[in-house]
Scaffold this active site. Structure first.
Site, PDB file in Angstrom:
ATOM      1  N   SER A  81       7.689  10.649  -1.424  1.00 51.63           N
ATOM      2  CA  SER A  81       7.178  11.586  -0.988  1.00 51.63           C
ATOM      3  C   SER A  81       6.697  11.132   0.802  1.00 51.63           C
ATOM      4  O   SER A  81       6.613  11.861   1.634  1.00 51.63           O
ATOM      5  CB  SER A  81       6.409  12.195  -1.755  1.00 51.63           C
ATOM      6  N   ARG A 118       0.822  -1.325   0.070  1.00 50.41           N
ATOM      7  CA  ARG A 118       0.248   0.510  -0.362  1.00 50.41           C
ATOM      8  C   ARG A 118       0.688   1.442   0.057  1.00 50.41           C
ATOM      9  O   ARG A 118       0.365   2.000  -1.003  1.00 50.41           O
ATOM     10  CB  ARG A 118      -0.837  -0.113   1.266  1.00 50.41           C
ATOM     11  N   ASP A 138      -4.152 -13.712  -3.616  1.00 45.59           N
ATOM     12  CA  ASP A 138      -4.629 -14.400  -4.385  1.00 45.59           C
ATOM     13  C   ASP A 138      -5.895 -14.037  -4.896  1.00 45.59           C
ATOM     14  O   ASP A 138      -6.464 -12.883  -5.122  1.00 45.59           O
ATOM     15  CB  ASP A 138      -5.340 -16.131  -4.478  1.00 45.59           C
ATOM     16  N   PRO A 165      -8.053   7.639  -3.465  1.00 44.96           N
ATOM     17  CA  PRO A 165      -9.507   7.578  -3.513  1.00 44.96           C
ATOM     18  C   PRO A 165      -9.667   7.504  -2.121  1.00 44.96           C
ATOM     19  O   PRO A 165      -9.114   6.762  -1.840  1.00 44.96           O
ATOM     20  CB  PRO A 165     -10.087   6.319  -4.559  1.00 44.96           C
ATOM     21  N   VAL A 212       0.412  10.435  -5.794  1.00 38.50           N
ATOM     22  CA  VAL A 212       1.069  11.664  -5.168  1.00 38.50           C
ATOM     23  C   VAL A 212       2.052  12.304  -5.449  1.00 38.50           C
ATOM     24  O   VAL A 212       2.911  11.851  -5.014  1.00 38.50           O
ATOM     25  CB  VAL A 212       0.912  12.382  -3.504  1.00 38.50           C
ATOM     26  N   ASN A 221      -3.805   8.273   5.259  1.00 38.70           N
ATOM     27  CA  ASN A 221      -2.571   7.929   5.492  1.00 38.70           C
ATOM     28  C   ASN A 221      -2.562   7.316   7.619  1.00 38.70           C
ATOM     29  O   ASN A 221      -1.910   7.083   8.181  1.00 38.70           O
ATOM     30  CB  ASN A 221      -1.450   8.567   5.129  1.00 38.70           C
ATOM     31  N   HIS A 259      -6.573  -5.449  -2.254  1.00 36.34           N
ATOM     32  CA  HIS A 259      -7.004  -6.125  -1.293  1.00 36.34           C
ATOM     33  C   HIS A 259      -7.386  -7.358  -0.782  1.00 36.34           C
ATOM     34  O   HIS A 259      -8.102  -7.273   0.032  1.00 36.34           O
ATOM     35  CB  HIS A 259      -8.560  -5.392  -1.576  1.00 36.34           C
ATOM     36  N   HIS A 269      -0.039   4.835  -2.416  1.00 35.65           N
ATOM     37  CA  HIS A 269      -0.077   6.174  -1.680  1.00 35.65           C
ATOM     38  C   HIS A 269       1.193   6.588  -2.047  1.00 35.65           C
ATOM     39  O   HIS A 269       1.603   7.935  -2.296  1.00 35.65           O
ATOM     40  CB  HIS A 269       0.021   5.914  -0.009  1.00 35.65           C
TER      41      HIS A 269
HETATM   42  C1  HEM Z   1      -9.058   1.931  -5.683  1.00 38.21           C
HETATM   43  C2  HEM Z   1      -9.057   3.033  -4.513  1.00 38.21           C
HETATM   44  C3  HEM Z   1      -8.390   2.771  -3.587  1.00 38.21           C
HETATM   45  C4  HEM Z   1      -9.527   2.382  -2.104  1.00 38.21           C
HETATM   46  C5  HEM Z   1     -10.599   3.450  -2.209  1.00 38.21           C
HETATM   47  C6  HEM Z   1      -9.259   1.753  -0.463  1.00 38.21           C
HETATM   48  C7  HEM Z   1      -9.023   1.841   0.795  1.00 38.21           C
HETATM   49  C8  HEM Z   1      -8.248   1.185   0.768  1.00 38.21           C
HETATM   50  C9  HEM Z   1      -8.604   1.573   2.558  1.00 38.21           C
HETATM   51  C10 HEM Z   1      -9.661   2.311   2.698  1.00 38.21           C
HETATM   52  C11 HEM Z   1      -8.085   0.789   3.408  1.00 38.21           C
HETATM   53  C12 HEM Z   1      -8.067   0.464   4.770  1.00 38.21           C
HETATM   54  C13 HEM Z   1      -7.409   1.843   5.324  1.00 38.21           C
HETATM   55  C14 HEM Z   1      -7.764   1.698   6.798  1.00 38.21           C
HETATM   56  O1  HEM Z   1      -8.347   1.260   7.484  1.00 38.21           O
HETATM   57  O2  HEM Z   1      -6.559   1.908   7.797  1.00 38.21           O
HETATM   58  C15 HEM Z   1      -6.744  -0.043   2.477  1.00 38.21           C
HETATM   59  C16 HEM Z   1      -6.187  -1.343   2.467  1.00 38.21           C
HETATM   60  C17 HEM Z   1      -5.112  -1.028   1.544  1.00 38.21           C
HETATM   61  N1  HEM Z   1      -4.618  -1.538   0.354  1.00 38.21           N
HETATM   62 FE1  HEM Z   1      -6.154   0.250  -0.697  1.00 38.21          FE
HETATM   63  N2  HEM Z   1      -8.138   1.640  -1.895  1.00 38.21           N
HETATM   64  C18 HEM Z   1      -7.492   1.273  -2.749  1.00 38.21           C
HETATM   65  C19 HEM Z   1      -6.559   0.842  -3.767  1.00 38.21           C
HETATM   66  C20 HEM Z   1      -5.756   0.052  -3.557  1.00 38.21           C
HETATM   67  C21 HEM Z   1      -4.754  -0.392  -4.769  1.00 38.21           C
HETATM   68  C22 HEM Z   1      -4.653   0.395  -5.738  1.00 38.21           C
HETATM   69  C23 HEM Z   1      -3.420  -0.716  -3.606  1.00 38.21           C
HETATM   70  C24 HEM Z   1      -2.461  -1.218  -4.086  1.00 38.21           C
HETATM   71  C25 HEM Z   1      -1.915  -0.784  -5.456  1.00 38.21           C
HETATM   72  C26 HEM Z   1      -3.744  -0.690  -2.452  1.00 38.21           C
HETATM   73  C27 HEM Z   1      -3.729  -1.447  -1.354  1.00 38.21           C
HETATM   74  C28 HEM Z   1      -4.352  -1.742   0.148  1.00 38.21           C
HETATM   75  C29 HEM Z   1      -3.560  -2.615   0.674  1.00 38.21           C
HETATM   76  C30 HEM Z   1      -2.586  -3.874   0.103  1.00 38.21           C
HETATM   77  C31 HEM Z   1      -3.939  -2.287   2.291  1.00 38.21           C
HETATM   78  C32 HEM Z   1      -4.433  -2.745   3.585  1.00 38.21           C
HETATM   79  C33 HEM Z   1      -3.069  -2.410   3.814  1.00 38.21           C
HETATM   80  C34 HEM Z   1      -2.813  -3.052   5.413  1.00 38.21           C
HETATM   81  O3  HEM Z   1      -2.998  -3.987   5.894  1.00 38.21           O
HETATM   82  O4  HEM Z   1      -1.705  -2.473   6.113  1.00 38.21           O
HETATM   83  N3  HEM Z   1      -5.223  -0.485  -2.082  1.00 38.21           N
HETATM   84  N4  HEM Z   1      -7.252   1.071   1.102  1.00 38.21           N
END
Ligand code: HEM
Ligand code: NAG
Ligand code: NAG
Length: 335
Positions: free
Chosen positions: A83, A69, A260, A170, A77, A101, A200, A73
């Site tokens: 950054s 992630r 997966d 987003p 930006v 963040n 996800h 992020h």
């Molecule tokens: C499409 C729009 C996306 C939205 C709205 C979004 C939003 C989020 C949110 C809200 C979380 C949980 C954060 C929290 O509650 O602390 C999350 C976690 C995560 N996101 Fe996304 N995300 C998006 C796309 C992506 C993309 C493109 C990637 C990677 C290429 C990604 C990778 C991850 C990962 C791996 C987690 C888990 C992080 C952790 O467990 O520390 N996400 N995302």
């Protein structure tokens, strides 16, 4: 015969000169990343990154998700320029404080450890932005996902953008259209959106990131009916109407630490955790078909994921003489 020899010599001259020419343009081209970038300056760079990431993921599997992630992020930006890693100091307001963040982005200590190991091996050579790109790939591989060759040669920014972090990344309650628009602003398309959302398949989200769906989706006191109602009931037990904001949930409850395609299968069953996940299946015909495709065929998902990750990693990198190679990922160089 002489004719023939001349032809061969001519040919090999052509081949040689075109080789030299391409080598020159290869190194000199601005804005161009390539996997061999550190092959001479730091031949063990990739192995060092992999080693530290593997160690961290062995201690805590979720770290793979957190590192993946961070690259996302970072890239959304001002491009993939590390950054996101800068702490606040002087004129710099850290992106770590932004809505996406704050209390959420993690993995910074692991990046510090990678950077320290690289500085020891080859000082002032490997950028923090490239560390994030490599760590994202390694995290994917270590959890069972696809591999790809990471184009390298990014340099690090001398500034951060809190507003960019707030506006470009987003939010989980953004509409499908808003999310797609934010991807398009980065040069990514609907295929990239669906494939990259497949991230996800690993990692966690906090109650605060999806509570709205459980209690008051549209401000009418009703839950989100595109969320399976027995799954919603289960989620409510640990994500109350108020309080418990930081309580953690698996983004993919089927196989939370395995990379997966079960994330996509869950979307077909209306069991996506975030609103931004489920809308990929419910709000747009093109993305709906992509979700189905990846749910039925993991290999298609893996291949597209790798391709889209390379594309995301190419967002406006600093190259050539722009930016710098930070000595410490948390702060810009002193000079
Ligand atoms: C499409 C729009 C996306 C939205 C709205 C979004 C939003 C989020 C949110 C809200 C979380 C949980 C954060 C929290 O509650 O602390 C999350 C976690 C995560 N996101 Fe996304 N995300 C998006 C796309 C992506 C993309 C493109 C990637 C990677 C290429 C990604 C990778 C991850 C990962 C791996 C987690 C888990 C992080 C952790 O467990 O520390 N996400 N995302
Ligand atoms: C999305 O969530 C944020 C933060 O909780 C909130 O301020 C905003 O009003 C929500 N937006 C929509 C469209 O529901
Ligand atoms: C739902 O949200 C709306 C708008 O934010 C608010 O006016 C209303 O009181 C909320 N209803 C419930 C039952 O929480």
């Amino acid at each position: 015969m002489a004719h023939y020899m001349g032809f061969i010599i001519g040919l090999s001259f052509l081949a040689l000169s075109s080789l030299c020419f391409s080598a020159k343009t290869f190194d000199g081209r601005i804005g161009y990343l390539y996997p061999q970038f550190y092959d001479h300056s730091c031949p063990n760079a990739k192995e060092i990154v992999y080693f530290v990431v593997a160690k961290a993921v062995a201690i805590e599997p979720r770290m793979a998700a957190s590192l993946l992630r961070l690259h996302f992020h970072d890239c959304f930006v001002q491009g993939c320029d590390a950054s996101i890693l800068l702490d606040s100091s002087g004129t710099i307001v850290s992106e770590k404080r932004s809505n996406p963040n704050r209390n959420s982005a993690r993995g910074f200590e692991v990046v510090d450890e990678i950077k320290a190991a690289l500085e020891k091996e080859c000082p002032h050579t490997v950028s923090c932005a490239d560390i994030l790109a490599l760590a994202a790939r390694d995290s994917t591989v270590l959890t069972g996902g696809p591999s790809w060759e990471v184009p390298l040669g990014r340099r690090d920014s001398r500034g951060a953008s809190l507003s960019g972090s707030n506006n470009n990344i987003p939010a989980p309650n953004n509409t499908f259209q808003t999310i797609l628009t934010k991807f398009k602003l980065q040069g990514l398309n609907i295929v990239d959106l669906v494939a990259l959302s497949g991230s996800h398949t690993i990692g966690n989200a906090r109650c605060t990131s999806f509570r709205q769906r459980l209690y008051n989706q549209s401000g009418n006191g009703q839950p989100d009916y595109t969320l399976d109602q027995s799954y919603a009931a289960l989620l409510r037990t640990n994500c109350p109407r108020s309080g418990g904001d930081q309580n953690l949930f698996f983004l993919d409850f089927v196989s939370p630490i395995k990379f997966d395609n079960s994330y996509f299968k869950s979307l077909l069953a209306y069991k996506g955790l975030l609103n931004s996940d489920q809308v990929l299946f419910t709000k747009n015909a093109v993305s709906r078909e992509l979700v189905k495709k990846y749910a039925y065929n993991q290999e298609l998902f893996f291949n597209q994921f790798a391709e889209s990750m390379i594309k995301m990693g190419n967002i406006s990198p600093l190259t050539g003489y722009r930016g710098e190679i930070r000595e410490t990922c948390r702060k810009v160089n002193a000079y």
